[in-house]
Design a protein around this motif. Sequence first.
Motif, PDB file in Angstrom:
ATOM      1  N   GLN A   1     -73.273  14.122   4.869  1.00 13.23           N
ATOM      2  CA  GLN A   1     -72.498  13.803   3.669  1.00 13.23           C
ATOM      3  C   GLN A   1     -71.042  14.254   4.220  1.00 13.23           C
ATOM      4  OE1 GLN A   1     -74.879  17.098   1.989  1.00 13.23           O
ATOM      5  NE2 GLN A   1     -73.196  17.192   0.727  1.00 13.23           N
TER       6      GLN A   1
ATOM      7  N   LYS B   1     -67.578  16.208   4.301  1.00 18.96           N
ATOM      8  CA  LYS B   1     -67.109  17.573   3.897  1.00 18.96           C
ATOM      9  C   LYS B   1     -66.214  17.386   2.892  1.00 18.96           C
ATOM     10  CE  LYS B   1     -68.004  19.978   8.347  1.00 18.96           C
ATOM     11  NZ  LYS B   1     -67.629  20.829   9.385  1.00 18.96           N
ATOM     12  N   TYR B   2     -66.455  17.964   1.655  1.00 23.82           N
ATOM     13  CA  TYR B   2     -65.658  17.794   0.423  1.00 23.82           C
ATOM     14  C   TYR B   2     -64.372  18.130   0.579  1.00 23.82           C
ATOM     15  CZ  TYR B   2     -64.796  17.630  -4.530  1.00 23.82           C
ATOM     16  OH  TYR B   2     -64.201  17.373  -5.881  1.00 23.82           O
ATOM     17  N   ASP B   3     -64.000  19.489   1.033  1.00 24.96           N
ATOM     18  CA  ASP B   3     -62.704  20.039   1.051  1.00 24.96           C
ATOM     19  C   ASP B   3     -61.856  19.237   1.817  1.00 24.96           C
ATOM     20  OD1 ASP B   3     -63.604  21.716  -1.098  1.00 24.96           O
ATOM     21  OD2 ASP B   3     -63.743  23.333   0.449  1.00 24.96           O
ATOM     22  N   GLU B   4     -62.410  18.620   3.000  1.00 23.37           N
ATOM     23  CA  GLU B   4     -61.682  17.861   4.021  1.00 23.37           C
ATOM     24  C   GLU B   4     -61.778  16.363   3.896  1.00 23.37           C
ATOM     25  OE1 GLU B   4     -63.597  19.749   7.291  1.00 23.37           O
ATOM     26  OE2 GLU B   4     -61.934  21.188   7.512  1.00 23.37           O
TER      27      GLU B   4
ATOM     28  N   ASP C   1     -69.262  18.142  13.840  1.00 26.87           N
ATOM     29  CA  ASP C   1     -68.465  19.149  13.098  1.00 26.87           C
ATOM     30  C   ASP C   1     -67.152  19.063  12.877  1.00 26.87           C
ATOM     31  OD1 ASP C   1     -70.816  20.369  12.015  1.00 26.87           O
ATOM     32  OD2 ASP C   1     -70.954  21.856  13.587  1.00 26.87           O
TER      33      ASP C   1
ATOM     34  N   TYR D   1     -65.055  16.187  10.319  1.00 28.09           N
ATOM     35  CA  TYR D   1     -65.154  16.284   8.765  1.00 28.09           C
ATOM     36  C   TYR D   1     -66.395  15.585   8.075  1.00 28.09           C
ATOM     37  CZ  TYR D   1     -60.272  16.391  10.351  1.00 28.09           C
ATOM     38  OH  TYR D   1     -59.113  16.572  11.160  1.00 28.09           O
TER      39      TYR D   1
ATOM     40  N   GLN E   1     -70.436  16.564   7.416  1.00 25.35           N
ATOM     41  CA  GLN E   1     -71.667  17.725   7.305  1.00 25.35           C
ATOM     42  C   GLN E   1     -72.888  16.865   7.875  1.00 25.35           C
ATOM     43  OE1 GLN E   1     -71.574  20.358   3.977  1.00 25.35           O
ATOM     44  NE2 GLN E   1     -74.032  20.081   3.882  1.00 25.35           N
TER      45      GLN E   1
ATOM     46  N   ASN F   1     -76.937  17.121   8.017  1.00 24.45           N
ATOM     47  CA  ASN F   1     -77.725  18.026   7.480  1.00 24.45           C
ATOM     48  C   ASN F   1     -79.406  18.014   8.428  1.00 24.45           C
ATOM     49  OD1 ASN F   1     -75.870  18.738   5.330  1.00 24.45           O
ATOM     50  ND2 ASN F   1     -76.817  17.151   4.167  1.00 24.45           N
TER      51      ASN F   1
END
Length: 271
Positions: free
Chosen positions: A98, A100-103, A161, A164, A166, A168
Motif C-alpha cells: 500500500q 505510505k499515507y503521509d507521503e 522503502d 513511498y 509500504q 507488507n
Amino acid sequence: MDKLPKIALPVIFAFIVLVILISKSAVTIGSGEAGVLYKTFGGGVVTEEPPLGEGFHIVAPWNKVFVYEVRQQEVYETMKVLSSNGLDIQLEASTWFQPKYDELGKLHKEKSEMYKERILLPAIRSAARSVVGRYTPEQLYSSKRDAIQAEIYEETKKIVDGQYIQLNEILVRDVTLPTSIKEAIERKLKQEQESLEYEFRLVTAEKEAEKVRIEAQGKADANRILSASLNDKILQDKGIDATLELSKSPNAKVVVVGSGESGLPIILGNN
C-alpha cells in the motif's frame, strides 16, 4: 411586473453559475482512499500537508484532486528467472502493499499514479532474479521455498522503502521447473528416501543384535560368577536346608540314616 423577468434572468444565471462552481469544487473521497491536491496557481502538488481523507471536500474549481487507494492491495506476478546453474525457472508470487499515507503527495509528484508499474513490479522482478540465482533447482523445488520468499521480500523492501511504498508481504505461490529437471529431482529424492529407509533398517537391526549380545553376555557372566562361588561345603549346606524343609511337610515321613558319598543326608520312607 414588467421588471420581474429582467431581475429573474440574472438570478437564474447566477444560480446556474453557482451550481456549476459547486459541482466543480465538490470532491468525494471514498472508503479506503485518499486524495492528493494539485493547486494550479499555488505551487502544484501539495506535499507538505496530509492528503484529503474520506468524505466530502470543497476545493477551488481550478484545482485538481488525484484519488489513490491507500488500503492494502495485491499484485500477482509471474516471472521467468534463472537458477544458479542457468536453468529457466518460472516463479509465481503475490505481493501485498500500500502507498505510505503521509507521503502520498510525494509519491504522486515523483512517481505518479503508475507507481506500481514503474517502481513496485520492477523491484520485485529484480529481487526475484537476484535471489533465485543463488539456488540450485533442487533447493528451489524442495527445502528452500521459505528462505527464497523471505529473501525476495527483504530485497524488494530495501528498494521500495525509499519510494513511498509500504511493502507488507511477498508470498511465493509456485515454483515451476522444466519437466525433465523436475522428474530427475523427484527420482533423486525417491532414491534418497529409499536409502534413508534402508539405513534405518540396518541401524535398527544392529541395535537389536547388540541388545541380544548384551543380554547373552550378562547371563554368561552371571552363570560364571555363580559357578565360581559354589563349593562342596555350600552345596552340602544347601542340601541340608532343603532336607529340613522337606521334613516339615505333612505329606512326607523323612528318616535320616547317615549321609551319602556327597555328604548330603539320605531320605527314606516317603508316603
